[in-house]
Motif scaffolding. Structure first.
Motif, short mmCIF file in Angstrom:
data_model
loop_
_atom_site.label_atom_id
_atom_site.label_comp_id
_atom_site.label_asym_id
_atom_site.label_seq_id
_atom_site.Cartn_x
_atom_site.Cartn_y
_atom_site.Cartn_z
N UNK A 234 0.83 -1.21 0.00
CA UNK A 234 0.00 0.00 0.00
C UNK A 234 0.86 1.26 0.00
N UNK A 235 0.22 2.39 -0.23
CA UNK A 235 0.93 3.68 -0.20
C UNK A 235 1.42 4.00 1.21
N UNK A 236 0.69 3.55 2.23
CA UNK A 236 1.11 3.79 3.62
C UNK A 236 2.40 3.02 3.92
N UNK A 237 2.50 1.82 3.37
CA UNK A 237 3.73 1.05 3.56
C UNK A 237 4.93 1.79 2.97
N UNK A 238 4.78 2.28 1.75
CA UNK A 238 5.90 2.97 1.09
C UNK A 238 6.23 4.28 1.81
N UNK A 239 5.23 4.92 2.40
CA UNK A 239 5.47 6.16 3.13
C UNK A 239 6.31 5.90 4.38
N UNK A 240 5.97 4.84 5.11
CA UNK A 240 6.73 4.50 6.32
C UNK A 240 8.12 3.97 5.95
N UNK A 241 8.20 3.20 4.87
CA UNK A 241 9.49 2.68 4.42
C UNK A 241 10.44 3.82 4.08
N UNK A 242 9.90 4.87 3.44
CA UNK A 242 10.73 6.03 3.10
C UNK A 242 11.17 6.79 4.35
N UNK A 243 10.29 6.86 5.36
CA UNK A 243 10.66 7.52 6.62
C UNK A 243 11.80 6.76 7.30
N UNK A 244 11.76 5.44 7.25
CA UNK A 244 12.83 4.63 7.83
C UNK A 244 14.14 4.86 7.09
N UNK A 245 14.07 4.90 5.76
CA UNK A 245 15.28 5.14 4.96
C UNK A 245 15.87 6.52 5.23
N UNK A 246 15.02 7.51 5.42
CA UNK A 246 15.50 8.86 5.72
C UNK A 246 16.21 8.92 7.07
N UNK A 247 15.71 8.16 8.05
CA UNK A 247 16.35 8.15 9.36
C UNK A 247 17.72 7.50 9.29
N UNK A 248 17.85 6.41 8.53
CA UNK A 248 19.15 5.79 8.33
C UNK A 248 20.10 6.74 7.60
N UNK A 249 19.58 7.47 6.62
CA UNK A 249 20.40 8.43 5.89
C UNK A 249 20.88 9.55 6.80
N UNK A 250 20.04 9.98 7.73
CA UNK A 250 20.43 11.02 8.68
C UNK A 250 21.60 10.56 9.54
N UNK A 251 21.54 9.32 10.04
CA UNK A 251 22.63 8.78 10.86
C UNK A 251 23.92 8.72 10.04
#
Length: 396
Positions: A234-251
């Motif tokens: 779903x679109x909600x899955x991809x939205x949360x997946x992108x939030x997780x990727x952004x947090x890893x990118x921040x670290x």
């Protein structure tokens, strides 16, 4: 060489075409790798010719859309992986030799001298290959107006969690004036403190991953809950997946920024720097310390240290880490310690020092010994050319 990165701002249609170009580059690289596996005696030139064959093949018409030099760049990527595998086999490298693997999720496409054009003010880039991506804006803190297009040898487009970026490889010899004051230091990399120098000064270890772990776990749970096995996500899955990727990118960016700033500060304040050549690949096999070692980002720090040393004309020496913690920095007596023992107490001379401070002094002494051996074995006087050789030796 100088790498300048700028964020690409465009429409969703342009981003989709960039994704198509990235997938095409991945297809060419994987096809070159398959051709190497199926044929004996394949050379780099054969892979370059294969790019032209793919462009003319009626079964793969989409490859013609990618610029010809970009196709060759991806063939070069495949050949680089093959050559590295051959080199590891030739040298008898222990363990895995790095057999070339097929790419599943490529995130970049690389152009050489054609397929792109910069605007006069260097604030826009136009891609001119068959994907018709058009003109996109460049957002960067660095100004490209000081460099001509002839100085830019390559342009690499990278997809990250927070958008698309263009990296410009500029032919530029970066040199900085350094005020030599005769300061010399040895540094001991650690987990409690990021590093301790031979004067007893310390730099804190920020532990960025540990600080972000709570949020990362929360986002990972959300991704797992919204994932539906065997069905379209779903679109909600991809939205949360992108939030997780952004947090890893921040670290990742926090580690990179910390390593760069600490390395630059150390080079600016010293004329000779000695550090221990740690085998990090072997150290992370310890599952109790692997996460903390990776979080410290020692490897990136030493890479920036060598780079800034070259820019500022400072000598950097890497020495073996053997017995730097055990040996007494005053009398040389061996005092065995566990990881929990944080204070060095010598039974021979009575020296009491912090464990890392003692190790840093031993590292500096090892650096002096290594330089003395090199200079004593030299048949020529200590000329400027000899100093350049020492710098080259220290960076290897």
């Amino acid at each position: 060489m100088l790498v300048i990165e700028a964020k690409l701002k465009g429409t969703q249609s342009q981003y989709s075409k960039l994704d198509e170009a990235i997938r095409t580059g991945q297809f060419i690289r994987n096809t070159c790798l398959r051709y190497w596996e199926d044929n004996k005696g394949v050379t780099r030139n054969d892979l370059q010719k294969l790019c032209s064959v793919l462009a003319k093949n009626k079964e793969t018409p989409w490859t013609k859309k990618l610029n010809s030099q970009a196709r060759q760049a991806h063939a070069d990527r495949a050949w680089s992986a093959i050559q590295r595998f051959y080199e590891n086999c030739r040298l008898g490298k222990p363990g895995k030799k790095g057999y070339p693997k097929y790419k599943k999720f490529s995130r970049s496409v690389e152009y050489k001298n054609s397929g792109w054009k910069l605007s006069a003010d260097r604030k826009q880039i136009t891609f001119t290959d068959g994907f018709e991506m058009g003109t996109m804006n460049l957002w960067s803190s660095r100004n490209l107006v000081w460099y001509s297009e002839k100085q830019i040898s390559r342009v690499r487009v990278i997809r990250r969690a927070d958008g698309y970026y263009a990296q410009f490889l500029v032919d530029w010899d970066r040199l900085q004036e350094h005020e030599f004051q005769g300061k010399m230091t040895g540094i001991d990399l650690g987990l409690k403190e990021f590093y301790t120098d031979s004067d007893g000064n310390t730099v804190d270890n920020p532990r960025y991953l540990r600080k972000s772990e709570r949020r990362l776990k929360m986002l990972q749970r959300r991704v797992s809950k919204k994932h539906t096995k065997g069905k379209k996500q779903s679109n909600r899955y991809h939205k949360v997946r992108q939030a997780l990727a952004k947090q890893h990118l921040k670290v990742s960016r926090q580690r990179e920024d910390k390593a760069r700033k600490d390395a630059l500060a150390l080079v600016r304040s010293n004329d000779l720097i000695v550090y221990e050549d740690l085998k990090i690949r072997n150290m992370v096999k310890n599952h109790h310390l692997a996460k903390s070692i990776s979080d410290a980002s020692w490897y990136r720090f030493t890479q920036w240290l060598q780079y800034f040393a070259k820019v500022h004309g400072v000598i950097v020496v890497a020495v073996p880490p053997h017995n730097t913690t055990i040996d007494c920095s005053v009398c040389g007596a061996k005092m065995k310690k566990t990881l929990s023992t944080r204070t060095h107490r010598c039974n021979s001379c009575g020296t009491v020092l912090d464990r890392d401070h003692n190790a840093a002094r031993n590292i500096l002494a090892k650096g002096f010994k290594l330089l003395a051996e090199y200079l004593n074995n030299s048949t020529v006087g200590h000329t400027e050319s000899d100093l350049k050789k020492v710098k080259a030796l220290s960076r290897n």
